[in-house]
Enzyme design. Structure first.
Site, PDB file in Angstrom:
ATOM      1  CE1 TYR A   1       5.004   2.876   3.408  1.00 52.96           C
ATOM      2  CE2 TYR A   1       5.127   2.967   5.795  1.00 52.96           C
ATOM      3  CZ  TYR A   1       4.387   3.022   4.637  1.00 52.96           C
ATOM      4  OH  TYR A   1       3.032   3.211   4.714  1.00 52.96           O
TER       5      TYR A   1
ATOM      6  CE  LYS B   1       1.743   4.344 -12.823  1.00 54.18           C
ATOM      7  NZ  LYS B   1       0.357   4.423 -13.353  1.00 54.18           N
TER       8      LYS B   1
ATOM      9  CG  ASP C   1      -2.952   3.185 -12.711  1.00 57.20           C
ATOM     10  OD1 ASP C   1      -2.585   1.989 -12.823  1.00 57.20           O
ATOM     11  OD2 ASP C   1      -2.783   4.034 -13.611  1.00 57.20           O
TER      12      ASP C   1
ATOM     13  CG  ASP D   1      -0.046   2.419   4.110  1.00 56.39           C
ATOM     14  OD1 ASP D   1      -0.639   1.919   5.093  1.00 56.39           O
ATOM     15  OD2 ASP D   1       0.100   3.643   3.947  1.00 56.39           O
TER      16      ASP D   1
ATOM     17  CG  ASP E   1      -6.029   2.463   5.070  1.00 54.59           C
ATOM     18  OD1 ASP E   1      -5.462   1.542   5.693  1.00 54.59           O
ATOM     19  OD2 ASP E   1      -6.206   3.606   5.542  1.00 54.59           O
TER      20      ASP E   1
HETATM   21  C1  IPM Z   1      -0.281   0.741   8.626  1.00 55.18           C
HETATM   22  C2  IPM Z   1      -0.019   2.149   9.108  1.00 55.18           C
HETATM   23  C3  IPM Z   1       1.487   2.358   9.228  1.00 55.18           C
HETATM   24  C4  IPM Z   1       2.082   2.180   7.844  1.00 55.18           C
HETATM   25  C5  IPM Z   1       1.901   3.691   9.868  1.00 55.18           C
HETATM   26  C6  IPM Z   1       1.255   3.910  11.206  1.00 55.18           C
HETATM   27  C7  IPM Z   1       3.390   3.805   9.977  1.00 55.18           C
HETATM   28  O1  IPM Z   1      -0.619   3.061   8.258  1.00 55.18           O
HETATM   29  O2  IPM Z   1       0.134  -0.198   9.326  1.00 55.18           O
HETATM   30  O3  IPM Z   1      -0.904   0.566   7.589  1.00 55.18           O
HETATM   31  O4  IPM Z   1       2.084   3.139   7.049  1.00 55.18           O
HETATM   32  O5  IPM Z   1       2.567   1.092   7.551  1.00 55.18           O
HETATM   33 MN    MN Z   2      -1.863   2.146   6.686  1.00 55.98          MN
END
Ligand code: IPM
Ligand code: MN
Length: 367
Positions: free
Chosen positions: A141, A189, A221, A245, A249
C-alpha cells in the site's frame, strides 16, 4: 469523560450507517453523563467534489485535533478512471498515514443468531471468534517505488517492511492474545517472499517474550483455506497490510455479511475507526445498508478511545439481542422479508435495546 470525535462519513452508504453509529454514541454519552463532542468533515469522493481533494487540509487538521476519527466509507465509481493517488481511497490512505495507527484490529465473530446466515455450515462457524491484527501502514500500500509506465507497458509496487514495523504490530497482537485465548497465527508467504521471511523471523523473535502465547505460522494461501474449513482454530491472526485486507473480507463469510464487521486502528497519534465494508454505491441512498458494522465500530471507540469497556459491551449485547429477536437488514435476510428492517429501523432497535440495558444497569446501581 471527554472525547472529541471527528465524523468523516464519506461516500455511498457511509453517511447512512455512520448516522446510526453516532446516535448510539450520543445515547451512551447522555446516559453516562460523558462529554462527547462530534465534528463532521468530508473525505473521499464527496471531498473531491467540494474541495478537489479526497483529504482536504481542513479535514486532516480536524482529524489531528480530535481524540478519535469515525469514518464511514470511501469509494465511488465516478472516479474509477483516476490514478490511485487521486481517487477517493487515497484520502483514506493519507489519513491513515497521518494519524499513524499501524495496528488495524478487525474482529470477526460468528454471532450465534447469524450462524445459519453463513454459506458455511452452522456447525463449522458456530463459536468462531477471530481477531485480525492487520498491519496498516506498510507493505504494498505504501512501499516505494511504485508506478505505471504506460509506454513500457509495465507497472510496479513495492512490498517493503522494516524489522521495527513488524515488531510494533507483533507486540500488539501478542498483548491482545493474552486477553483472549493465548494464540497468535502469523500469516505470510515466506516460501516465496524475502519480506515474509523477515516478517516470520521477527515475529518468532518477539514470541519468545510471550512464552504464555502459542505462535503458529501459516502461508497466506493455506490460511485462506483454513479460515473456511476450521475458523474455530483461530484466535488472533497477525498479518501484513494486503494479506489482512483480503483475509478480513474473506472472514466476513463466517459472520454472514461484510456489513457486520467493525475495525479500530490503534498505535498512532489518533485512533481511527471504520467498518470493514466499503461504500457500496449500488445500495447507497436506499436505506437498506446494514448499520451494525458501523455500530460495532462505535463500540470499539468506547473500548479503545473512551476506555468505557462496560458501555462497549452494552452496545455489543444490544446488537446480539436485536439479532436474537430475528431482525435483519437486507444483506442478512436471505430472501426472508418478514423481519427485514431498514438501516434506520435497525439503528433504532439497537438504540432501544441499549437503553433497556443501561436503564437496568442504573436501576441496579440505585438499590
Ligand atoms: C479496507 C478497504 C481499504 C483498504 C480501501 C478502501 C483503501 O478495502 O479498509 O479494507 O484496502 O485498506
Ligand atoms: Mn478491504
Amino acid at each position: 469523560m471527554k472525547l472529541k470525535i471527528l465524523v468523516a462519513a464519506g461516500d455511498g452508504i457511509g453517511p447512512e450507517v455512520t448516522a446510526e453509529a453516532v446516535r448510539i454514541l450520543e445515547s451512551v454519552a447522555e446516559f453516562g453523563g460523558y462529554d462527547f463532542e462530534f465534528r463532521h468533515a468530508p473525505i473521499g469522493g464527496t471531498a473531491i467534489k467540494v474541495h478537489g481533494s479526497p483529504l482536504p487540509e481542513s479535514t486532516l487538521d480536524a482529524a489531528l485535533e480530535s481524540d478519535a476519527v469515525l469514518l464511514g466509507a470511501v469509494g465511488s465509481n465516478e472516479f474509477n478512471a483516476l490514478p490511485p493517488n487521486r481517487r477517493p481511497e487515497a484520502g483514506l490512505l493519507q489519513l491513515r498515514q497521518a494519524l499513524g495507527g499501524f495496528a488495524n484490529l478487525r474482529p470477526s465473530f460468528a454471532w450465534p443468531a447469524l450462524c445459519s446466515n453463513s454459506p458455511l455450515r452452522a456447525e463449522v462457524v458456530n463459536g468462531a471468534d477471530i481477531l485480525f491484527v492487520r498491519e496498516l501502514l506498510g507493505g504494498l500500500y505504501f512501499g516505494e517505488p511504485r508506478s505505471w509506465d504506460r509506454e513500457a507497458g509495465s507497472a510496479w509496487n513495492t512490498m517493503r517492511y522494516t524489522r521495527d514495523e513488524v515488531i510494533r504490530v507483533a507486540r500488539v497482537a501478542f498483548e491482545l492474545a493474552r486477553a483472549r485465548r493465548n494464540k497468535v497465527t502469523s500469516v505470510d508467504k515466506a516460501n516465496v517472499l524475502e519480506v515474509s521471511q523477515l516478517w516470520r523471523a521477527t515475529v518468532s523473535e518477539i514470541a519468545t517474550q510471550y512464552p504464555d502465547v502459542t505462535l503458529e505460522h501459516q502461508y497466506v494461501d493455506a490460511c485462506a483455506m483454513h479460515l473456511m474449513n476450521t475458523p474455530r482454530n483461530f484466535d488472533v491472526v497477525l498479518t501484513e497490510n494486503l494479506f489482512g485486507d483480503i483475509l478480513s473480507d474473506e472472514a466476513a463469510v463466517i459472520t454472514g455479511s461484510l456489513g457486520m464487521l467493525p475495525s479500530a486502528t490503534i498505535g498512532g497519534q489518533v485512533n481511527l475507526y471504520e467498518p470493514v465494508h466499503g461504500s457500496a454505491p449500488d445500495i447507497a441512498g436506499k436505506g437498506i445498508a446494514n448499520p451494525l458494522g458501523a455500530i460495532l465500530t462505535a463500540a470499539m471507540v468506547l473500548r479503545h478511545s473512551a476506555k468505557l469497556e462496560q458501555d462497549a459491551q452494552a452496545v455489543e449485547t444490544s446488537v446480539r439481542k436485536v439479532l436474537e429477536q430475528g431482525y435483519r437488514t437486507a444483506d442478512l435476510a436471505r430472501g426472508e422479508t418478514r423481519m427485514t428492517v431498514s438501516t434506520q429501523e435497525m439503528g433504532r432497535l439497537v438504540y432501544q435495546s441499549l437503553n433497556e440495558i443501561i436503564d437496568r444497569r442504573q436501576a441496579m446501581h440505585a438499590v
